[in-house]
Design a protein around this motif. Structure first.
Motif, PDB file in Angstrom:
ATOM      1  N   ILE A  13      68.849  88.978 -18.555  1.00 12.46           N
ATOM      2  CA  ILE A  13      69.675  89.669 -19.560  1.00 12.46           C
ATOM      3  C   ILE A  13      70.136  91.035 -19.083  1.00 12.46           C
ATOM      4  CG2 ILE A  13      68.508  88.488 -21.456  1.00 12.46           C
ATOM      5  CD1 ILE A  13      67.402  91.226 -22.257  1.00 12.46           C
ATOM      6  N   TYR A  22      73.924  91.703 -18.294  1.00 16.53           N
ATOM      7  CA  TYR A  22      74.847  91.756 -19.430  1.00 16.53           C
ATOM      8  C   TYR A  22      74.654  93.035 -20.232  1.00 16.53           C
ATOM      9  CZ  TYR A  22      75.333  87.080 -17.846  1.00 16.53           C
ATOM     10  OH  TYR A  22      75.536  85.994 -17.046  1.00 16.53           O
ATOM     11  N   VAL A  63      77.649  95.656 -20.987  1.00 20.33           N
ATOM     12  CA  VAL A  63      78.066  96.111 -22.307  1.00 20.33           C
ATOM     13  C   VAL A  63      77.965  97.631 -22.392  1.00 20.33           C
ATOM     14  CG1 VAL A  63      77.472  96.051 -24.747  1.00 20.33           C
ATOM     15  CG2 VAL A  63      77.472  93.957 -23.428  1.00 20.33           C
ATOM     16  N   ILE A 116      78.362  90.735 -24.845  1.00 15.39           N
ATOM     17  CA  ILE A 116      77.431  90.601 -25.972  1.00 15.39           C
ATOM     18  C   ILE A 116      77.036  89.141 -26.133  1.00 15.39           C
ATOM     19  CG2 ILE A 116      77.239  90.749 -28.482  1.00 15.39           C
ATOM     20  CD1 ILE A 116      78.806  93.325 -28.365  1.00 15.39           C
ATOM     21  N   GLU A 142      76.876  86.762 -23.856  1.00 19.17           N
ATOM     22  CA  GLU A 142      75.928  86.354 -22.820  1.00 19.17           C
ATOM     23  C   GLU A 142      74.567  87.025 -23.032  1.00 19.17           C
ATOM     24  OE1 GLU A 142      76.157  84.217 -20.319  1.00 19.17           O
ATOM     25  OE2 GLU A 142      78.194  83.597 -20.802  1.00 19.17           O
ATOM     26  N   LEU A 143      74.631  88.280 -23.471  1.00 18.26           N
ATOM     27  CA  LEU A 143      73.401  89.040 -23.695  1.00 18.26           C
ATOM     28  C   LEU A 143      72.535  88.367 -24.753  1.00 18.26           C
ATOM     29  CD1 LEU A 143      71.944  91.716 -23.040  1.00 18.26           C
ATOM     30  CD2 LEU A 143      73.172  92.750 -24.915  1.00 18.26           C
ATOM     31  N   ALA A 163      71.303  85.002 -23.534  1.00 19.93           N
ATOM     32  CA  ALA A 163      70.225  85.082 -22.546  1.00 19.93           C
ATOM     33  C   ALA A 163      68.933  85.552 -23.185  1.00 19.93           C
ATOM     34  CB  ALA A 163      70.625  86.021 -21.410  1.00 19.93           C
ATOM     35  N   SER A 164      69.028  86.406 -24.213  1.00 23.27           N
ATOM     36  CA  SER A 164      67.775  86.880 -24.798  1.00 23.27           C
ATOM     37  C   SER A 164      67.182  85.851 -25.759  1.00 23.27           C
ATOM     38  CB  SER A 164      67.957  88.225 -25.491  1.00 23.27           C
ATOM     39  OG  SER A 164      69.103  88.223 -26.264  1.00 23.27           O
ATOM     40  N   LEU A 166      66.085  83.005 -25.124  1.00 20.66           N
ATOM     41  CA  LEU A 166      64.884  82.382 -24.581  1.00 20.66           C
ATOM     42  C   LEU A 166      63.703  83.348 -24.538  1.00 20.66           C
ATOM     43  CD1 LEU A 166      66.283  80.090 -21.773  1.00 20.66           C
ATOM     44  CD2 LEU A 166      65.422  79.459 -24.015  1.00 20.66           C
ATOM     45  N   LEU A 167      64.014  84.653 -24.681  1.00 21.78           N
ATOM     46  CA  LEU A 167      62.929  85.633 -24.683  1.00 21.78           C
ATOM     47  C   LEU A 167      62.240  85.716 -26.035  1.00 21.78           C
ATOM     48  CD1 LEU A 167      64.431  88.689 -22.819  1.00 21.78           C
ATOM     49  CD2 LEU A 167      62.939  86.922 -21.941  1.00 21.78           C
ATOM     50  N   GLU A 188      71.874  77.284 -27.404  1.00 28.42           N
ATOM     51  CA  GLU A 188      73.186  77.166 -26.754  1.00 28.42           C
ATOM     52  C   GLU A 188      74.340  77.275 -27.751  1.00 28.42           C
ATOM     53  OE1 GLU A 188      72.558  72.524 -26.734  1.00 28.42           O
ATOM     54  OE2 GLU A 188      71.239  74.232 -26.753  1.00 28.42           O
TER      55      GLU A 188
END
Lengths: 316, 417, 424
Positions: free
Chosen positions: A293, A296, A300, B125, B127-128, B131-132, B134-135, B243
């Motif tokens: 992450i 990204y 941003v 934003i 993608e951010l 990606a988070s 899964l965290l 997703e």
């Protein structure tokens, strides 16, 4: 530990230079034409598939030359017959055109090569360990990747600073209207830059397809990261793209090794927290998992507070 | 309000249509399809609030859809557990409010500039957050996602939502409500100012509007409606995974909206219906549906940037003047030629897919009821011939269309028939 | 918004519906195969589809089921996503399909089990039965067990038990590194391995326990560097698909010299990526491998898989792999015949406790938890020599040889399943 550090640095370099090969073309296209080229990573994928196909017929070394040329020609054609047509509808249409192209290329690849990964392997002439340090091996192919990308960096730098066309490109980066007014054929320069950028992506593909994996989703995996590189590096700055590529590659490589969670870190400075409750997930996040992450987040923040990027020359 | 009254007839027809459609097409499959269309319509209309009306090209609109979906999903689980005293029918509202709050936050952060910077921030934003996901397995549920059972005790209708048809009616109600609200929003001062900010931000700022504020509000409202769509998705599928926040659904809603046409309110509706239909049915007929979809999208950008709605509305003057019949012959010829060309392209694509993806590439394949071997050159020759012939006549047809259009324009100008 | 627009909308929808209504043939029993047919795991899903197609064709050639009905496999692409799988499940049900086969991804399987439970409760007259051929999270036959779910592969517990027994018998193994995919299956491999190692061989040290995002890592070099730094001599991994071959590929690249104990190390694509690097080092737990028929002298099974490879495998590039696909399909056909109907409820009751003769011994679908109890093998990479290692995999010159056979009863694990059964 020393061994781990050295090899992590080497891994960073290899991945970073691959990213740079991809983003150098994109950053030129983006800053000259203002087009956020979503299909750039698709050209990378085409490079990989062409490379694989040519390798099976004529060997790796021919593929290394022919595949980028083919992709470059294709890129130039896309600019000439596609982008130029949509140009009159504005930037949004141009951008969407490249997005559509992305989907078509991905499906086209499925169509021709199928959905499975290709058996794209390191050529025999480069398939040996170059050196062994401690007891880890560093393969000749990785060294070759480094060599190629450094050569590209130097080559691009020379073309942009020492040749006439390079000077025009540089001028068009900052003052496109002015260049046009001086009587240079800006559309032709655009076509060349687009073709050249695509060819670079194609070259990255030939190498990256072997280094990583040649499959239809390879464009989607790398596409967004390349955008991050050009944003963080800054518009129109090759050096910026170079620095950003290494930075992002380093982040991803080194993050893997850090299996500490927030709780552990606080533990070091003597603070203990109750790692249950509603914030449980946050306390338990390991640094190694934050790797994906960070790029990204970087992007941003950069866009919000410094839209020029690290080494960019102008905004938008 | 007067717009609502003036268009009351249309709304009545829309309501009747929503009620009758599942009776006419009563198969399970059709009702699932209709339900998905309803969700897609809300989603793409909400997207057009920012793209069409606000002039902001977002690559991360699915974030608000997804977060709305996750919140509604957790909400439904709480409703089922009895801790949240609201009926299931209102669960999409949880999604909507979640979308609104996140929309205000990210909207404010990203709308200082429009154009490419905005597009890139929205991409970042998106993608951010993806990606988070899964965290934070507690909220996003990891790879398995979050699931629920929509058959809860607390409902205000007599439905228990065990059957798809009941879910369909819930979706239809929400869809109609959202369409009306979004339509009315375009008529409010805010909607108008958003148009002004889209067309000329400097001038709007000069008159005294805070362009960032206007964009933020428009963005947040769009996020609200897409959160509702996400909530309905949660009820419809009873599962949502990370997703749904990602780049693919974001790109999907963009294409839907654009194909439908961003210049007219009803454009996204057409786009949502058409694209959902294509995704569901074509994928059953052919492996290549995504390719056809991509080709459609790119052809629209190249030749019809106003989308389907734009094409339809272009004909309004000719229709009113009663001149459509002048256009039809040339249209028919051009369409036939295009069809022939497409047939050729399709044959080529299908042959290739048969060779690369089918289990027995050496077995004969069948296309339009004709069975042939993919390896034989005959198929290729016929396909290429079709493309060539189609292309030749299509070029001629295009000129004819152009000429007949000029005639029609002339006729409208001179007022004669 | 004017009437013309509405008209066109209506027209469009009408067209949509007409096209959607497709006739259904009644002389076939349709089976939905829901697995990844695109994306990083497409190779695995695609090959599974071929396996089931082949087995269905064989059954059909022998006269099908119920005295002449043919089995038809319909493939649905779930892109290895739980959400997409439920959409495809809905699609399949809407098309009137009531038998589901799925294997890849325990996250998918978990979602399918609960969705099918819900569906069957809501539509008791139109139930769906689910045959799981590869999702091996132990929970599915324990706390999450379902009457409608049948598993034809050994669970994580059963396979890890075999692996840890092997570690116990191999004193050279001292430091073990666990690397797994970051989802429910990978976590169950890790926790199972930790628990069983602690119990069986407390002296073995676990020097690492890493999870990687499912199907997203393209270069495992950073992980390899970390494994090296840990000094591990053995890796236990449940990775499958591209995650398996890329891991070993990166290890080979860096000259990593360890023993791999795997659940899917013989999986499709792996032999080619791993090749020589795996000889005598890469051990995997399987119910079938390419030289089993030679080792146990079963010419019938040898012909069976060679026929498959001739017809379905691009000249051996994608060899026969899922031995259990045959068991699954044959038991399904038997169950349909035994029930005398293709009604899923009857099929499920028929499958419960069913025994079946495979070339390698009797197997049984345990009725307590619907786990198939079958013999397992530990196999290791070996150079094809024309002797007992007669066949190679993926045209690499490298095949597998058995190092240990574990009888069915010995693989069985206790279950906590409290199954709720519908009325017969």
């Amino acid at each position: 530990m020393v061994e781990y550090l050295i090899f992590s640095v080497l891994n960073t370099l290899v991945l970073g230079m691959l990213l740079f090969m991809l983003s150098s073309g994109l950053t030129l296209i983006f800053s000259m034409m203002g087009v956020l080229n979503f299909a750039h990573a698709s050209f990378y994928m085409l490079g990989a598939y062409f490379g694989y196909q040519i390798t099976t017929v004529a060997g790796f070394w021919s593929a290394l030359i022919i595949s980028p040329l083919l992709v470059g020609i294709l890129g130039a054609a896309v600019e000439r017959y596609g982008l130029r047509t949509v140009h009159k509808y504005g930037h949004v249409a141009e951008l969407l055109f490249t997005l559509g192209l992305f989907f078509i290329i991905e499906e086209g690849v499925n169509l021709i090569w199928g959905r499975n990964a290709m058996p794209n392997f390191i050529p025999a002439s480069l398939d040996f360990p170059l050196f062994t340090l401690f007891n880890s091996e560093f393969s000749a192919f990785r060294a070759f990747m480094l060599l190629i990308s450094v050569a590209i960096f130097i080559g691009l730098y020379l073309v942009l600073t020492r040749t006439r066309i390079g000077l025009i490109i540089q001028a068009a980066l900052t003052h496109p209207e002015g260049v046009n007014a001086l009587g240079h054929n800006v559309p032709a320069v655009f076509m060349m830059v687009f073709g050249g950028g695509s060819a670079l992506a194609g070259l990255a593909g030939v190498i990256g397809g072997i280094f990583l994996i040649t499959e239809p989703s390879m464009a989607l995996t790398l596409g967004p990261i390349v955008f991050v590189v050009i944003v963080v590096g800054g518009m129109g700055s090759l050096t910026g793209a170079f620095v950003a590529s290494l930075l992002l590659a380093g982040l991803q490589t080194f993050a893997v090794g850090l299996e500490y969670s927030l709780v552990d870190l606080l533990g070091i400075i003597g603070v203990t927290v109750n790692a249950d409750g509603i914030l449980r997930d946050i306390w338990r996040i390991q640094l190694s998992h934050i790797g994906p992450i960070l790029p990204y987040l970087f992007m941003v923040l950069m866009l919000m507070f410094r839209p020029k990027g690290l080494l960019g020359k102008r905004e938008n | 309000m007067k717009y609502l009254i003036r268009h009351l007839g249309i709304w009545a027809v829309a309501i009747a249509l929503c009620a009758i459609l599942p009776v006419i097409f009563s198969s399970d499959y059709a009702i699932s399809l209709l339900s998905q269309m309803g969700i897609a319509i809300i989603f793409s209309l909400s997207y057009n609030m920012i793209l069409g009306q606000g002039g902001m090209l977002s690559f991360g609109h699915a974030v608000y859809f997804g977060i709305g979906g996750f919140l509604a999903m957790h909400g439904i689980n709480l409703i089922a557990g009895g801790t949240l005293p609201i009926p299931l029918e209102l669960a999409p509202l949880i999604g909507g409010l979640g979308g609104l709050i996140v929309g205000i936050l990210f909207g404010w952060l990203s709308t200082e500039r429009s154009g490419t910077t905005f597009a890139l921030i929205s991409l970042g934003i998106g993608e951010l957050i993806a990606a988070s996901a899964l965290l934070l397995p507690g909220f996003f549920g990891g790879e398995e996602g979050v699931s629920t059972d929509r058959m809860v005790e607390n409902t205000i209708t007599p439905f228990d939502f065990g059957q798809q048809i009941e879910v369909y009616y819930l979706i239809a109600c929400w869809m109609l409500l959202c369409i009306v609200l979004m339509y009315l929003q375009t008529k409010t001062p805010l909607g108008r100012v958003a148009n002004a900010v889209r067309d000329n931000p400097e001038r709007a700022a000069f008159i005294g509007y805070n362009t960032r504020m206007v964009r933020t509000i428009q963005f947040a409202l769009a996020s609200f409606f897409s959160g509702i769509a996400g909530g309905l998705f949660a009820i419809n599928y009873e599962i949502i995974t990370a997703e749904m926040i990602g780049a693919i659904p974001s790109a999907n809603v963009l294409m839907m909206t654009y194909i439908g046409g961003i210049g007219h309110f009803f454009g996204p509706i057409i786009g949502a219906v058409l694209v959902t239909f294509m995704q569901l049915t074509l994928s059953g007929f052919t492996h290549a549906w995504q390719l056809y979809f991509g080709l459609l999208f790119v052809s629209m950008i190249l030749w019809a940037p106003t989308g389907l709605a734009g094409i339809i509305m272009n004909h309004e003057p000719a229709w009113k003047a009663g001149l459509m019949k002048k256009l039809i012959p040339s249209y028919t010829r051009a369409t036939l030629a295009a069809l022939v060309m497409f047939l050729g392209i399709m044959t080529l694509i299908e042959i290739n897919y048969h060779l690369s993806l089918s289990i027995h590439p050496k077995d004969p394949m069948s296309l339009f009821g004709i069975s042939f071997k993919a390896q034989s050159p005959a198929g290729w020759i016929i396909a290429i011939a079709l493309i060539a012939v189609g292309f030749f006549f299509f070029k001629r047809g295009k000129n004819e269309v152009k000429n007949s259009w000029m005639d029609v324009h002339q006729a409208i100008k001179t007022g004669g028939k | 918004m004017n009437t013309k627009v509405l008209k066109s909308l209506i027209g469009m929808v009408c067209f949509a519906m007409m096209a959607a209504a497709s006739a259904m043939a009644s002389d076939t029993v349709k089976i939905a195969y829901i697995d990844p047919l695109s994306g990083p795991f497409a190779a695995v899903g695609d090959s599974g589809y071929r396996h089931f197609q082949y087995n269905a064709e064989l059954i059909n050639a022998k006269g099908g089921v119920l005295g002449g009905k043919k089995l038809e496999i319909v493939a649905f692409d779930n892109k290895i996503s739980a959400k997409e799988s439920l959409i495809q499940l809905k699609n399949a049900i809407d098309q009137g399909i009531q038998i589901i086969i799925q294997g890849n991804g325990s996250s998918v399987a978990g979602a399918l089990i609960s969705a099918i439970e819900k569906h069957n409760n809501r539509n008791p007259d139109k139930p769906v039965v689910y045959l799981n051929f590869a999702a091996i999270d132990p929970a599915f036959t324990n706390e999450k067990c379902s009457f409608w779910h049948f598993r034809f592969d050994a669970s994580v517990d059963m396979k890890i038990a075999a692996i840890t027994d092997y570690i116990k018998e191999t004193p050279k193994i001292k430091k073990v590194y666990l690397i797994n995919q970051d989802y429910v299956f990978g976590h169950s491999v890790s926790s199972s391995a930790k628990a069983m190692l602690a119990e069986k061989c407390p002296k073995v040290e676990i020097v690492g326990d890493t999870f990687t995002p499912l199907g997203k890592v393209k270069d495992f070099s950073p992980y390899i560097a970390k494994i090296k730094a840990s000094g591990a001599d053995t890796i236990i991994t449940g990775n499958w698909g591209a995650d398996m071959s890329l891991l070993v590929k990166a290890g080979k690249d860096a000259g990593l010299n360890v023993r791999y104990l795997t659940l899917y190390g013989n999986g499709l694509g792996a032999p080619r990526a791993i090749a020589e690097a795996g000889i005598d080092k890469l051990v995997t737990v399987v119910e079938w491998h390419i030289n089993l028929s030679v080792e146990e002298n079963k010419p019938e099974d040898e012909k069976f898989f060679l026929d498959y490879q001739k017809k379905y495998s691009n000249d051996g590039e994608m060899p026969y792999y899922y031995g259990r696909a045959r068991t699954t399909m044959e038991m399904l056909a038997d169950a349909i015949n035994k029930a005398g109907t293709d009604n899923p409820r009857a099929i499920a009751f028929a499958l419960e406790g069913m025994e079946h003769d495979t070339p390698y011994g009797k197997v049984q679908m345990r009725s307590q938890d619907h786990q198939l109890i079958q013999p397992l093998y530990l196999a290791v990479y070996a150079k094809a020599d024309g002797g007992s290692v007669k066949y190679d995999s993926e045209n690499t010159g490298i095949g597998f040889k058995t190092i240990k056979r574990i009888e069915g009863e010995a693989t069985a694990m206790p279950t906590t399943c409290q199954m709720e059964r519908p009325e017969k």
